[in-house]
Motif scaffolding. Structure first.
Motif, PDB file in Angstrom:
ATOM      1  N   PHE A   1       0.839  -1.202   0.000  1.00 13.14           N
ATOM      2  CA  PHE A   1       0.000   0.000   0.000  1.00 13.14           C
ATOM      3  C   PHE A   1       0.874   1.252   0.000  1.00 13.14           C
ATOM      4  O   PHE A   1       0.600   2.205  -0.732  1.00 13.14           O
ATOM      5  CB  PHE A   1      -0.932   0.009   1.213  1.00 13.14           C
ATOM      6  N   PHE A   2       1.924   1.256   0.814  1.00 11.09           N
ATOM      7  CA  PHE A   2       2.860   2.378   0.872  1.00 11.09           C
ATOM      8  C   PHE A   2       3.422   2.660  -0.523  1.00 11.09           C
ATOM      9  O   PHE A   2       3.444   3.797  -0.980  1.00 11.09           O
ATOM     10  CB  PHE A   2       3.990   2.038   1.857  1.00 11.09           C
ATOM     11  N   ALA A   3       3.885   1.611  -1.209  1.00 13.23           N
ATOM     12  CA  ALA A   3       4.478   1.770  -2.535  1.00 13.23           C
ATOM     13  C   ALA A   3       3.461   2.304  -3.538  1.00 13.23           C
ATOM     14  O   ALA A   3       3.743   3.247  -4.282  1.00 13.23           O
ATOM     15  CB  ALA A   3       5.040   0.435  -3.013  1.00 13.23           C
TER      16      ALA A   3
ATOM     17  N   ARG B   1       1.372   6.736  -6.669  1.00  8.40           N
ATOM     18  CA  ARG B   1       0.187   7.413  -7.223  1.00  8.40           C
ATOM     19  C   ARG B   1       0.219   8.907  -6.918  1.00  8.40           C
ATOM     20  O   ARG B   1      -0.084   9.738  -7.768  1.00  8.40           O
ATOM     21  CB  ARG B   1      -1.084   6.782  -6.645  1.00  8.40           C
ATOM     22  N   ARG B   2       0.634   9.259  -5.718  1.00 10.95           N
ATOM     23  CA  ARG B   2       0.677  10.667  -5.313  1.00 10.95           C
ATOM     24  C   ARG B   2       1.944  11.385  -5.768  1.00 10.95           C
ATOM     25  O   ARG B   2       2.017  12.603  -5.715  1.00 10.95           O
ATOM     26  CB  ARG B   2       0.596  10.776  -3.798  1.00 10.95           C
TER      27      ARG B   2
ATOM     28  N   VAL C   1      10.087  -4.834  -2.454  1.00  8.83           N
ATOM     29  CA  VAL C   1       8.828  -4.548  -3.140  1.00  8.83           C
ATOM     30  C   VAL C   1       9.152  -3.792  -4.422  1.00  8.83           C
ATOM     31  O   VAL C   1      10.046  -2.953  -4.450  1.00  8.83           O
ATOM     32  CB  VAL C   1       7.860  -3.758  -2.228  1.00  8.83           C
ATOM     33  N   LEU C   2       8.470  -4.145  -5.484  1.00  9.14           N
ATOM     34  CA  LEU C   2       8.608  -3.441  -6.750  1.00  9.14           C
ATOM     35  C   LEU C   2       7.637  -2.282  -6.751  1.00  9.14           C
ATOM     36  O   LEU C   2       6.485  -2.418  -6.357  1.00  9.14           O
ATOM     37  CB  LEU C   2       8.316  -4.370  -7.927  1.00  9.14           C
ATOM     38  N   LEU C   3       8.114  -1.128  -7.159  1.00 11.93           N
ATOM     39  CA  LEU C   3       7.288   0.066  -7.195  1.00 11.93           C
ATOM     40  C   LEU C   3       6.881   0.383  -8.630  1.00 11.93           C
ATOM     41  O   LEU C   3       7.690   0.221  -9.539  1.00 11.93           O
ATOM     42  CB  LEU C   3       8.053   1.248  -6.608  1.00 11.93           C
ATOM     43  N   PRO C   4       5.672   0.862  -8.821  1.00  8.40           N
ATOM     44  CA  PRO C   4       5.269   1.249 -10.166  1.00  8.40           C
ATOM     45  C   PRO C   4       6.156   2.396 -10.657  1.00  8.40           C
ATOM     46  O   PRO C   4       6.402   3.331  -9.917  1.00  8.40           O
ATOM     47  CB  PRO C   4       3.826   1.714 -10.012  1.00  8.40           C
ATOM     48  N   ALA C   5       6.632   2.304 -11.867  1.00 10.20           N
ATOM     49  CA  ALA C   5       7.504   3.353 -12.417  1.00 10.20           C
ATOM     50  C   ALA C   5       6.677   4.511 -12.937  1.00 10.20           C
ATOM     51  O   ALA C   5       5.533   4.423 -13.195  1.00 10.20           O
ATOM     52  CB  ALA C   5       8.363   2.792 -13.537  1.00 10.20           C
TER      53      ALA C   5
END
Length: 117
Positions: free
Chosen positions: A59-61, A66-67, A113-117
């Protein structure tokens, strides 16, 4: 040790952090705590605490991506941004007072964790 990976544009794409698992003797709950991200979770078992932490980290990632606030948040948490050939974030040191507190059960794990680029 925590680490971050970035893409060519400098966007964070992957983070690896250490998580401390501790049995809270007062409540009987297991707590998973990551001080370099100020994230924690809990569960009745180590496995439940780890699963809850993975959900919190996901959720953090997702939320920070997103923000567009991940960079600001990391700097606010004490991470240092150094620019070399690639953007590198250095995490704050793991607080030794946490490691020195008495606990019947304590274990360190590493989460990625993989983060959305």
């Amino acid at each position: 040790m925590a680490s971050l990976s970035t893409d060519i544009k400098g966007n964070v794409t992957k983070v690896q952090v250490e998580v401390m698992l501790v049995l809270d003797e007062d409540s009987g709950q297991y707590v998973a705590y990551c001080p370099v991200l100020e994230l924690s979770s809990y569960g009745d078992t180590e496995a439940e605490a780890q699963q809850a932490f993975e959900e919190a980290l996901s959720f953090f990632a997702t939320d920070t991506a997103r923000r567009g606030t991940l960079d600001q948040l990391l700097l606010a948490l004490g991470w240092r941004l150094t620019k070399k050939p690639a953007t590198i974030y250095e995490p704050p040191r793991f607080p030794m007072e946490l490691l020195n507190q008495p606990a019947r059960t304590r274990r360190m794990i590493t989460k990625e964790v993989l983060l959305p680029a």
